[in-house]
Enzyme design. Structure first.
Site, short mmCIF file in Angstrom:
data_model
loop_
_atom_site.label_atom_id
_atom_site.label_comp_id
_atom_site.label_asym_id
_atom_site.label_seq_id
_atom_site.Cartn_x
_atom_site.Cartn_y
_atom_site.Cartn_z
N ALA A 76 0.86 -1.19 0.00
CA ALA A 76 0.00 0.00 0.00
C ALA A 76 0.89 1.23 0.00
O ALA A 76 2.06 1.16 0.37
CB ALA A 76 -0.87 -0.01 1.25
N GLY A 115 0.52 -5.19 0.67
CA GLY A 115 -0.54 -5.15 -0.33
C GLY A 115 -0.08 -5.69 -1.68
O GLY A 115 -0.91 -6.20 -2.46
N GLU A 118 -0.55 -9.23 -1.44
CA GLU A 118 -2.00 -9.48 -1.39
C GLU A 118 -2.61 -9.42 -2.79
O GLU A 118 -3.53 -10.19 -3.10
CB GLU A 118 -2.68 -8.49 -0.44
CG GLU A 118 -2.30 -8.78 1.02
CD GLU A 118 -2.82 -7.73 1.97
OE1 GLU A 118 -2.40 -6.56 1.85
OE2 GLU A 118 -3.65 -8.07 2.84
N GLU A 138 3.51 -5.77 7.24
CA GLU A 138 2.63 -4.75 7.85
C GLU A 138 2.87 -4.60 9.34
O GLU A 138 2.77 -3.50 9.89
CB GLU A 138 1.16 -5.11 7.59
CG GLU A 138 0.68 -4.85 6.18
CD GLU A 138 0.90 -6.02 5.23
OE1 GLU A 138 1.71 -6.91 5.55
OE2 GLU A 138 0.26 -6.02 4.15
N1 3HC Z 1 4.61 3.47 0.12
C1 3HC Z 1 5.12 4.68 -0.17
N2 3HC Z 1 6.42 4.91 -0.36
C2 3HC Z 1 7.25 3.86 -0.26
C3 3HC Z 1 6.80 2.56 0.03
C4 3HC Z 1 5.40 2.38 0.23
N3 3HC Z 1 4.88 1.19 0.49
N4 3HC Z 1 7.86 1.73 0.07
C5 3HC Z 1 8.94 2.49 -0.20
N5 3HC Z 1 8.57 3.77 -0.40
C6 3HC Z 1 9.45 4.90 -0.76
C7 3HC Z 1 10.50 5.20 0.28
O1 3HC Z 1 10.01 6.05 1.28
C8 3HC Z 1 11.58 5.84 -0.55
O2 3HC Z 1 11.20 7.17 -0.78
P1 3HC Z 1 12.27 8.33 -0.92
O3 3HC Z 1 13.12 7.95 -2.09
O4 3HC Z 1 11.46 9.55 -1.09
O5 3HC Z 1 13.05 8.31 0.37
C9 3HC Z 1 11.50 5.08 -1.86
O6 3HC Z 1 10.19 4.50 -1.90
C10 3HC Z 1 12.52 3.97 -2.02
O7 3HC Z 1 12.45 3.13 -0.87
P2 3HC Z 1 13.76 2.53 -0.19
O8 3HC Z 1 14.78 3.60 0.00
O9 3HC Z 1 13.32 1.76 1.00
O10 3HC Z 1 14.26 1.55 -1.36
P3 3HC Z 1 14.94 0.13 -1.27
O11 3HC Z 1 15.19 -0.25 -2.66
O12 3HC Z 1 16.04 0.15 -0.26
O13 3HC Z 1 13.81 -0.85 -0.65
C11 3HC Z 1 11.63 -1.86 -0.40
C12 3HC Z 1 12.64 -1.15 -1.34
C13 3HC Z 1 12.17 -3.20 0.06
C14 3HC Z 1 10.35 -2.03 -1.17
C15 3HC Z 1 11.39 -0.96 0.84
O14 3HC Z 1 11.11 0.35 0.41
C16 3HC Z 1 10.28 -1.40 1.73
O15 3HC Z 1 10.46 -2.29 2.53
N6 3HC Z 1 9.10 -0.73 1.64
C17 3HC Z 1 8.01 -0.92 2.52
C18 3HC Z 1 7.28 -2.20 2.27
C19 3HC Z 1 6.09 -2.32 3.19
O16 3HC Z 1 6.17 -2.14 4.38
N7 3HC Z 1 4.93 -2.64 2.60
C20 3HC Z 1 3.74 -2.82 3.35
C21 3HC Z 1 2.98 -1.55 3.31
S1 3HC Z 1 1.53 -1.63 4.34
C22 3HC Z 1 0.39 -2.44 3.38
O17 3HC Z 1 0.68 -2.86 2.31
C23 3HC Z 1 -0.99 -2.51 3.95
C24 3HC Z 1 -1.87 -3.45 3.22
O18 3HC Z 1 -1.85 -4.70 3.84
C25 3HC Z 1 -3.29 -2.97 3.18
#
Ligand code: 3HC
Ligand code: NAI
Length: 714
Positions: A76, A115, A118, A138
């Protein structure tokens, strides 16, 4: 030159994050939403529209979903949390995909997280290429998988494996995903498009049916599933230390076992929204972004890092050896310099001990240790550092010794070599001023144990050149550390603030609280350990030496609590001597309260003429946190830290501050700065010298602003 109106119209057109095109009988749906294909509202709309198009178009016989760039979908869009929801909601998009009458295939490369996974689970078939990373992280953001993940995952791979994925938040590789049944196939190559299209063709040729994950049967063994849920619930209750979302995840899996898919999804939705509203989610999301924002410093943006291929470490004690391990683990060669052969042998033995520990735990093979140690060389002559690109000094904490070492480095190191010090408190400007190349001198303040602790304070002296700062940030990336930029002052960000809240705690002990009560109150707040347990672990002698050094410059009017000195005078330095604030039975790592310490405290109260009073845990925390926040504000005010979020990251990664509270400055915003300032003013009635409100805190309260308002991009 006239502008081409067509071209300018094109460049002004909004980018479309989801596109589709027909490839034979397969509708190729591509998500292109840089940087990580997060599922923002336009992506959700685009995906739903693509499925509608597929259903309506007779030429389409199957759908293939892929991500453009380096990832499938990272989840998400975290930036949307806390804002008004926009439809379609992600669970509805997933349901729409799953309901498709034409087979949908998700082809995963890079990250398929939250997501993103998912969406893949809602598809009917899943392929991953070898480099893919799948997970439901999450929980690390204070949430639960809220787009059907808690319902589809256990139905597909069973309760135990699903709970393990969701409660740990870990990322797994393609092969492990295949073994679990999370994906159907691992591609032979990383060419996602070729692999995806080939698999889609195969499915069509085989007349593969629509196959919905909601109908999967991995929960059919009800007793085994219930046992896994019970075990996860008991384990989570024990380990989750006040975290809100883990037990909700368990509740969702229970619903998956007991109820229909639709009912289970309703439970999931309700609990997801509760998590979304929780301050823990706000704290964890703040930590997620802050951790990324700290990397963005003016120097890292403006200058190119110097190349670092070989590293020298001076000193093979606690820190030198730990730093050497951190650098070796990053794949770089290390040359260690010590005073004499015996010290060098000790330094090498410290390094070996780390790897022997891993071997003993079965986490490393002896051959791997040999391969790593082949990159470690040692010498008692500085000449061995002639070709080093970076040297990190970690000798005794004495200015004279440090300056002598830097004089040697100035003599032997090649031009352009970065010269770093790991000093905890000393004036790095003075160290830099003692050499002919102050522009190359920087502070790299590691935390103990240096190979484990994530924080790296990058201390920026006045004359350092920007590319040296950029190099330090690049090095941190290689070492997998979280770097925070700090200015030069006594203790930089972390130790400077620590000294103040430790003093507040010492005052409370002398006024009537016990160190054991303070430790417990701090643990109950979410820290893994209380401050006096930390002293015992690190060794009381370290702080004692600092206090003695500062005695001459201490304000004679400032309150000074001598209790810790009384313990150190007895040689009670903590765990390593068997007693400190706590008693440690032979070799024990967990201490027990010591009645003798309590009687020393009583004697000290009498000596100081203090009538002890009782403290509630709540008051302890109010004082402890107010001291931390106030000094954190001073550190920002004096530009030692760039922003409040840099203070937060320092405490999250170097001092055990509970992540779900986001760091001291974020926490202050949640309490309200008006309340924090009122507390400080009240405490100041007893001790105005110690409790001086930070000018920044006062200013923010007057403006009705908070710390978050200062967390602007650099
Ligand atoms: N939403 C918005 N922005 C995100 C994002 C997300 N899910 N994931 C990463 N970003 C952004 C970062 O903030 C960063 O922004 P910036 O360049 O402005 O600082 C940019 O994307 C690049 O991210 P990273 O520096 O972390 O890049 P990496 O290549 O090192 O890592 C990754 C990539 C492994 C995908 C890592 O970003 C990550 O772990 N992201 C989060 C994943 C996550 O937690 N997903 C679950 C979200 S909650 C959800 O999905 C709810 C659902 O169940 C309803
Ligand atoms: P230590 O006493 O364990 O190690 C110092 C080492 O330096 C010894 O092995 C000594 O032989 C060697 N040494 C001394 N003079 C030398 C010289 N002239 N040339 C080569 N080697 C020399 O000390 P520790 O704890 O490793 O601390 C080192 C530095 O790291 C200090 O500046 C300290 O403030 C800082 N630091 C310490 C932390 C800790 O938790 N111990 C945390 C962060 C920084």
């Amino acid at each position: 030159m006239a502008l081409d109106p067509a071209a300018s119209a094109l460049s002004a057109a909004p980018t479309v994050p989801v596109t589709h095109e027909l490839r034979g009988k397969v509708l190729l749906v591509t998500i292109d939403n840089p940087p990580v294909n997060a599922l923002g509202v336009d992506v959700r709309r685009g995906l739903a529209a693509a499925i509608e198009h597929a259903e309506a178009n007779a030429a389409v016989q199957a759908v293939l979903i892929v991500g453009a760039g380096r990832n499938f979908i990272a989840g998400a869009d975290i930036r949307e949390f806390g804002k008004p929801p926009q439809s379609p909601a992600l669970p509805d998009v997933c349901n729409r995909i799953e309901a498709s009458h034409k087979p949908v295939l998700a082809a995963i490369h890079g990250a398929a997280l939250g997501g993103g996974l998912e969406i893949a689970l809602a598809a009917h078939y899943r392929l991953a290429v070898p480099g893919a990373k799948l997970g439901l992280p999450e929980v690390q953001l204070g949430l639960l998988p809220g787009a059907g993940g808690t319902q589809r995952t256990p139905r597909l791979i069973g309760a135990e494996a699903a709970l393990s994925l969701m409660l740990s938040g870990k990322h797994i590789g393609a092969q492990e995903a295949l073994k679990l049944g999370l994906v159907d196939r691992v591609g032979a190559s990383d060419d996602i498009l070729a692999e995806g299209l080939a698999y889609a063709q195969e499915l069509l040729a085989a007349h593969a049916p629509v196959r919905r994950t909601r109908d999967a049967q991995a929960l059919a063994e009800r007793a085994a599933a219930q046992a896994a849920i019970d075990a996860a619930r008991a384990d989570t209750a024990k380990k989750s230390r006040g975290l809100f979302s883990p037990l909700k995840i368990v509740d969702c899996v229970q619903a998956a076992l007991d109820q229909s898919f639709e009912e289970g999804q309703r439970v999931e939705r309700k609990l997801f929204l509760e998590c979304l509203e929780s301050p823990q989610r706000a704290g964890l999301v703040h930590a997620f972004f802050a951790e990324r924002e700290v990397q963005k410093t003016p120097e890292a943006k403006s200058a190119k890092p110097r190349a670092i291929e070989t590293v020298g470490v001076v000193g093979g004690g606690t820190m030198g050896a730990g730093i050497a391990v951190a650098v070796l683990d990053a794949g770089l060669p290390v040359t260690m310099i010590e005073r004499d052969d015996a010290s060098l042998a000790r330094g090498r033995a410290h390094v070996e001990k780390v790897y022997d520990g891993l071997i003993a735990k079965g986490r490393m093979k002896p051959e791997a240790k040999d391969a790593i140690l082949a990159r470690l060389s040692g010498s008692t002559s500085y000449d061995a550092l002639a070709s080093a690109d970076l040297v990190i000094e970690a000798v005794f904490e004495e200015m004279g010794v440090k300056q002598a070492v830097f004089a040697e480095l100035d003599r032997v190191c090649k031009p352009g070599a970065v010269l770093a010090t790991n000093t905890s408190y000393l004036d790095i400007d003075a160290i830099a001023a003692s050499v002919k190349r102050p522009q190359d001198v920087i502070g790299l303040h590691f935390f103990s144990p240096a190979n484990i602790m994530k924080l790296l304070e990058v201390v920026v002296p006045s004359q350092v050149s920007a590319d040296v700062v950029a190099t330090a940030f690049e090095l941190a990336k290689k070492l997998r550390k979280v770097p925070v930029r700090a200015g030069v002052c006594d203790g930089f960000i972390g130790n400077r603030v620590l000294a103040v809240y430790r003093t507040a705690a010492d005052h409370m002990i002398e006024d009537g609280a016990s160190p054991y009560q303070i430790d417990k109150a701090v643990r109950d707040f979410g820290y893994p350990m209380g401050p006096y347990q930390v002293v015992d672990l690190a060794g009381g002698d370290i702080g004692w030496a600092t206090r003695k050094r500062r005695a001459a410059t201490r304000d004679p009017k400032a309150r000074y609590v001598q209790i810790a000195d009384r313990l150190c005078e007895r040689g009670w330095f903590g765990q390593k001597t068997g007693r400190g604030f706590y008693l440690y039975a032979q070799g024990a790592r967990v201490g027990t309260p010591d009645p003798e310490v309590e009687s020393i405290i009583r004697a000290e109260r009498e000596r100081a003429g203090i009538e002890p009073r009782s403290f509630s845990d709540e008051e302890i925390l109010r004082r402890y946190m107010a001291a931390m926040i106030n000094e954190g504000a001073n550190v920002v005010h004096e530009k030692i830290a760039l922003r409040p979020l840099d203070v937060d990251v320092t405490f999250l990664y170097g001092y055990g501050f509970p992540r779900h509270r986001g760091g001291p400055m974020h926490y202050a915003d949640t309490v309200g700065l008006v309340t924090v300032l009122a507390d400080i003013r009240e405490f100041a009635k007893e001790d105005p010298l110690f409790w001086k409100p930070s000018p920044l805190l006062v200013e923010l309260v007057e403006r009705g602003a908070n710390f978050a308002s200062l967390n602007t991009a650099i």
